[in-house]
Design a protein around this motif. Structure first.
Motif, short mmCIF file in Angstrom:
data_model
loop_
_atom_site.label_atom_id
_atom_site.label_comp_id
_atom_site.label_asym_id
_atom_site.label_seq_id
_atom_site.Cartn_x
_atom_site.Cartn_y
_atom_site.Cartn_z
N GLU A 103 0.83 -1.20 0.00
CA GLU A 103 0.00 0.00 0.00
C GLU A 103 0.87 1.26 0.00
O GLU A 103 1.80 1.39 0.80
N GLY A 104 0.59 2.17 -0.92
CA GLY A 104 1.35 3.41 -1.02
C GLY A 104 2.62 3.30 -1.82
O GLY A 104 3.36 4.28 -1.94
N VAL A 105 2.89 2.11 -2.37
CA VAL A 105 4.11 1.89 -3.16
C VAL A 105 3.73 1.33 -4.53
O VAL A 105 3.06 0.30 -4.62
N ILE A 145 7.44 5.49 -3.94
CA ILE A 145 6.76 5.53 -2.64
C ILE A 145 6.01 6.85 -2.55
O ILE A 145 6.60 7.93 -2.69
N ALA A 146 4.72 6.78 -2.33
CA ALA A 146 3.88 7.98 -2.34
C ALA A 146 4.22 8.91 -1.18
O ALA A 146 4.74 8.48 -0.14
N ASN A 148 4.06 11.04 2.09
CA ASN A 148 3.50 10.78 3.42
C ASN A 148 3.28 9.31 3.73
O ASN A 148 2.60 8.97 4.70
N THR A 149 3.86 8.41 2.91
CA THR A 149 3.69 6.98 3.15
C THR A 149 4.80 6.46 4.06
O THR A 149 5.99 6.61 3.75
N GLN A 150 4.42 5.87 5.18
CA GLN A 150 5.39 5.18 6.03
C GLN A 150 5.14 3.68 5.89
O GLN A 150 4.13 3.16 6.38
N VAL A 151 6.02 3.00 5.19
CA VAL A 151 5.84 1.58 4.93
C VAL A 151 6.14 0.80 6.21
O VAL A 151 7.28 0.80 6.70
N SER A 177 11.14 8.30 -3.56
CA SER A 177 10.22 8.48 -2.43
C SER A 177 9.66 9.89 -2.46
O SER A 177 10.37 10.87 -2.74
N ALA A 181 8.13 10.47 3.22
CA ALA A 181 7.95 9.02 3.08
C ALA A 181 9.06 8.29 3.84
O ALA A 181 10.17 8.81 4.01
N SER A 211 12.29 12.74 3.81
CA SER A 211 12.11 11.29 3.60
C SER A 211 13.19 10.54 4.39
O SER A 211 14.25 11.09 4.69
#
Length: 422
Positions: A103-105, A145-146, A148-151, A177, A181, A211
């Motif tokens: 999700e978000g990637v 990586i979108a 504000n996305t924290q994988v 990123s 992110a 990031s």
């Protein structure tokens, strides 16, 4: 100016694939023809003659073909305790059918990603093997990586190698990123047989504002393999990038790692451990470019060498005139366990600013006999005492791995190499 070596195995692969990014490919080929293959007199390759080693090892180079992998093969290759995401590659070709959705990637093949500036970060004019990859890579992958996305959980890059179809393997990665992110990548190769191969990888990493990216790598190459890696990243304002590289085997391995600190309060961290035996040769070339004020870099590489192995470390730190308030640290330490093991180390620091805090240094020696005696005096056998000292020496690098399952995996590999369980 160099010229191409005539009748070299690489001559047979100097053709441009017609699957996108043609301007970048043409630029790569142009630069490769200008630079040529590095000769024995080339300063950057004086201790690591890849040109000669490739010619000695291969009569001809043929591109490795894509092949299909099963979910069971992926499961078996994943180290114990890992609970993150897996991206699977076969000779550098992305295998979406057996890879995770994140999700978000967004993960796509490079031939399908058109709005990229390949070669804008890892510039082909900097290195001939980087230029060669840009001109002739068969397929690559784009990982975006979108914002504000924290994988949550690490992303494991599993690259399965089967050189029976072709002995020239060229992975190409574009990792980007968005702002704010965060992601952690783990890279590991899985050898399906002992067929010799030449591995020539390029990673371009474009970090966003604030990031935070980490890359942890294991190099456990085949004993007859030759491996070349170019990794370069742009680090923006308030961003961090950290790399930990563990090198264990391979006939000849060369790693180029370049960090460009482009924004204030940016931070770059480079850690490496090479534990070499037999006749393995590993060369780590690093470069940190401080271009702006208020940035920090930390670098620690350690080597443990035995038998007839050879290690090379060449670390460069540049502090530009405008990069005031820079904080840069670089250290290389080595332990030689045999008379035939060799290490060549060259830390370099070039400073044009006057308000900075910078240090660099290197050490090469044997195990501390006093410390060894002290441990043995506590009733511990000599071999285990040696193992404890070497493990403590290596641990300063390994402790920078934040993924606990991968850290445990590395500890097991180190203990196996040392022949000691603690």
């Amino acid at each position: 100016m160099s010229t191409l070596i005539s009748q070299h195995p690489l001559d047979s692969v100097l053709t441009l694939p017609q699957n996108g990014h043609q301007k970048a490919r043409e630029k790569g080929l142009e630069e490769f023809k200008v630079q040529g293959l590095p000769s024995a007199k080339a300063e950057e390759y004086k201790f690591t003659n890849l040109t000669k080693k490739i010619a000695q090892s291969f009569e001809e180079l043929v591109f490795g073909a894509e092949f299909q992998l099963t979910a069971e093969q992926v499961k078996e290759a994943t180290f114990e305790g890992f609970e993150g995401y897996v991206l699977v590659f076969a000779n550098g070709f992305f295998q979406p059918e057996v890879s995770s959705q994140i999700e978000g990637v967004k993960v796509s093949k490079l031939s399908e990603a058109t709005n990229l500036s390949l070669g804008s970060i890892a510039k082909p004019e900097k290195d001939p093997f980087c230029a060669l990859n840009q001109a002739t890579f068969q397929e690559g992958v784009c990982i975006q990586i979108a914002k504000n996305t924290q994988v949550e959980g690490s992303i494991l890059i599993l690259n399965f190698i089967d050189a029976t179809s072709g002995n020239f393997i060229q992975p190409r990665f574009w990792i980007e990123s968005g702002d704010f992110a965060e992601a952690t990548f783990i890279e590991q190769q899985v050898l399906l047989n002992d067929t010799p191969y030449f591995y020539n990888e390029v990673k371009e990493i474009k970090g966003g504002l604030s990031s935070h990216l980490k890359i942890f790598r294991i190099q456990n190459e085949g004993k007859s393999s030759i491996s070349m890696s170019n990794i370069e990243t742009d680090i923006q304002k308030d961003a961090t990038f950290s790399s930990v590289n563990l090198s264990l085997s391979g006939q000849m391995v060369r790693n180029n790692l370049n960090l460009n600190l482009l924004g204030s309060n940016s931070e770059g961290n480079m850690y490496g451990l090479y534990m070499l035996n037999g006749s393995t040769h590993v060369d780590n070339h690093t470069n940190v470019d401080h271009t702006i004020p208020h940035a920090e870099s930390n670098e620690l590489y350690k080597g443990i060498l035995t038998d007839k192995s050879r290690g090379v470390f060449n670390g460069k730190i540049f502090v530009r005139q405008d990069a005031q308030k820079t904080n840069a640290f670089q250290q290389n330490n080595n332990i030689l366990l045999s008379e035939d093991a060799i290490v060549n180390t060259k830390p370099q620091l070039e400073i044009w600013a006057d308000d900075v805090k910078c240090s660099h240094g290197c050490t090469t020696g044997q195990l501390d006999e006093e410390a060894l005696f002290y441990i043995q005096a506590r009733g511990i056998g000599k071999e285990k005492a040696k193992g404890l000292l070497l493990y403590a020496f290596a641990g300063e690098v390994i402790e920078n791995i934040s993924d606990e399952s991968f850290k445990n995996h590395c500890v097991e590999l180190i203990q196996e190499r040392l022949g000691t369980n603690f």
